[in-house]
Structures are given as structure tokens and as C-alpha cells.
Enzyme design. Structure first.
Site, mmCIF file in Angstrom:
data_model
loop_
_atom_site.group_PDB
_atom_site.id
_atom_site.type_symbol
_atom_site.label_atom_id
_atom_site.label_comp_id
_atom_site.label_asym_id
_atom_site.label_seq_id
_atom_site.Cartn_x
_atom_site.Cartn_y
_atom_site.Cartn_z
ATOM 1 N N ASP A 201 0.712 -1.188 0.043
ATOM 2 C CA ASP A 201 0.070 -0.034 0.049
ATOM 3 C C ASP A 201 0.968 1.287 -0.175
ATOM 4 O OD1 ASP A 201 -2.334 1.229 -0.162
ATOM 5 O OD2 ASP A 201 -2.460 1.489 2.109
ATOM 6 N N HIS B 265 2.299 3.080 -9.438
ATOM 7 C CA HIS B 265 1.960 1.743 -9.297
ATOM 8 C C HIS B 265 3.080 1.023 -10.321
ATOM 9 C CE1 HIS B 265 -1.788 2.063 -7.525
ATOM 10 N NE2 HIS B 265 -2.403 2.993 -8.457
ATOM 11 N N LEU C 187 4.388 -17.829 -5.474
ATOM 12 C CA LEU C 187 3.995 -16.659 -5.275
ATOM 13 C C LEU C 187 2.289 -16.577 -5.597
ATOM 14 C CD1 LEU C 187 4.211 -13.415 -5.055
ATOM 15 C CD2 LEU C 187 5.092 -13.397 -7.416
#
Ligand code: IPE
Ligand code: IPE
Ligand code: MG
Length: 244
Positions: free
Chosen positions: A29, A46, A138
Site C-alpha cells: 500500500d 504503480h 507466489l
């Protein structure tokens, strides 16, 4: 005073091994705030965040963690402006494809991928197939919500005609059914909440919060979190064996 375990550990690989840290989950975040602080659009954050994601995945593998899960896009993130959502989708698929070429990692997308439309869903399944056999796991939480995941799992069990179900049935039916529960959940971005992440699986996870924004997060921050994890006493509702 509570006696701390592992206080002598100075080596992070040793700390991972000795503390039994198998699975770290990340709530990545702070990308938007990181970009805005630099006078840039949120998408810029991002892009930086995706690069950090690759770096952190590599580092976690190098220090001996076998499973990691990253929160990339929540079921609630769809509320964001269409251009931001579109940018995140494109970046995410591109980053995972790059990671597939660079790392020996097996991917699983967790979340309601099918709701994203046929072309994205097919691309995600293709990336999963292409990564089969990687030596670490992952999990990428994409269009993921903990409540949505539990509802889908229970509906799947109902569809099988099950009359009564156990905790194990629910755990096994979740998108993470073949991963151990996360030992530690790390959230960056200076927010102290889970935001609908791994609600069932986090029952006994150690929580670690960093005030750094995700694009500023680095291997040294993983080390700090690992040492902190190793110093905690996980009692699972029981009594610490050093005090019993
Ligand atoms: C995390 O960063 C990435 C996603 C939720 C997709 P944010 O985009 O939430 O960044 P902040 O919290 O607004 O800074
Ligand atoms: C959580 O971050 C979701 C991801 C990191 C993908 P958010 O930015 O969506 O969380 P809130 O809205 O601050 O709770
Ligand atoms: Mg956020």
C-alpha cells in the site's frame, strides 16, 4: 518480563529458518501517495510499486522463504477511476510475465479472476501454466477480497452437495487451499488494517506495519520484519514453553 526468543539471531536466513517462517504476505500500500508527493499521477506510483514487487519477491526467495502472497488489487479497488484500474491491470500482467522470465517462481492468482472478463482470466491462467514447476510459490491476489473468497468457497462446497462442513473443508476450498496460512502479514503505507485481505487465513498471523510507502520498501525492511517476527512468541492460544 517475557523472555524473547531468537534475540541473538543476526543473520536473516538463519532467522527465517529458526523461526519457521514459511509464508509472508504483503499488503503493498502507498503507491498513490508516493506518486502524489512527487507531483506525479498515481499510475507513476504503480509502476514504481511493480518494480519493487519484483525486487522483494527475489529477495524473499534468496533468504529462503518458500511461499509469499501479494495483495495487488482488491475487490473494492474497482471503485477507482477507470484509467487507474486499467493501468493497474496492464502493469500487473506485464510484471508477472517479466517475473516468469526472470525467476524460477510458480504463480497462482487468487481472487475472483473470472469476474475480470475472459481475456484477462485466460491470460492469468496461461501465466500460471507457464510457471508450473517453479521452486517457490507466489500467490498474486488480484480482484481479491477475503469475504468474497470465503463465500465462493462455501458455495463450491454447497454445490458438491455437502450437508455439514469442517474448518479444514473451508481452508482447503479457499483460493489459497494449497498454501500454508501466512506466518506474517506485512502492510506498508502507514495504515493499520487488513482491508479484506486473507481474513480466514490470518487467524494466527503475526501482523507487521511499516510507515514506508510501498515504492520505498526494500530488502532491509524485509530484514527488520523478519527479525521482529523471530523475536515474537507465537502462543496459538497456549502457554509459552519458556514460561510453562
Ligand atoms: C496500493 O497503493 C496499490 C493498490 C491498492 C492497487 P494505493 O494505490 O492504494 O496507494 P495509496 O494508498 O492511495 O497511497
Ligand atoms: C489494500 O489497499 C489493497 C491493496 C493493497 C491491493 P487499499 O488502498 O485499497 O486499502 P484501503 O482502501 O486504504 O483500506
Ligand atoms: Mg491504498
Amino acid at each position: 518480563m517475557r523472555k524473547k526468543r531468537q534475540t541473538e539471531i543476526t543473520d536473516v536466513k538463519e532467522a527465517v529458518k529458526k523461526s519457521g517462517l514459511r509464508h509472508i504476505a504483503f499488503i503493498m500500500d502507498g503507491n498513490g501517495r508516493w506518486a502524489r508527493k512527487r507531483g506525479m499521477p498515481r499510475e507513476f506510483g504503480h509502476i514504481a510499486g511493480c518494480n519493487v514487487m519484483k525486487k522483494i519477491v527475489r529477495y524473499c526467495r534468496d533468504i529462503g522463504i518458500g511461499t509469499y502472497t501479494i495483495y495487488a488489487f482488491s475487490t473494492e479497488n474497482i471503485k477507482r477511476p477507470a484509467h487507474e484500474v486499467e493501468a493497474i491491470f496492464k502493469l500487473l500482467v506485464k510484471t508477472v510475465a517479466e517475473a516468469r522470465d526472470e525467476e524460477n517462481v510458480e504463480f497462482r492468482f487468487i481472487g475472483n479472476i473470472d469476474a475480470l472478463g475472459e481475456s484477462i482470466a485466460e491470460r492469468c491462467h496461461e501465466l500460471e501454466r507457464e510457471s508450473t514447476g517453479g521452486n517457490v510459490r507466489l500467490n498474486i491476489a488480484f480482484n481479491y477480497g477475503g469475504r468474497d473468497e470465503i463465500v465462493r468457497a462455501v458455495n463450491g462446497l454447497i454445490a458438491e452437495g455437502r450437508g455439514s462442513i469442517t474448518e479444514q473443508d473451508i481452508s482447503a476450498s479457499l483460493d489459497t487451499g494449497d498454501s500454508p496460512d501466512p506466518d506474517m502479514i506485512i502492510r506498508t503505507g502507514n495504515e493499520l488494517r487488513l482491508s479484506n485481505f486473507l481474513l480466514w487465513q490470518s487467524a494466527y498471523s503475526e501482523l507487521y506495519f511499516s510507515d514506508k510507502m510501498w515504492p520505498d520498501f526494500g530488502p532491509e525492511d524485509v530484514d527488520k520484519a523478519v527479525f521482529e517476527f523471530a523475536s515474537r512468541s507465537r502462543r496459538w492460544g497456549g502457554v509459552d514453553e519458556t514460561e510453562a
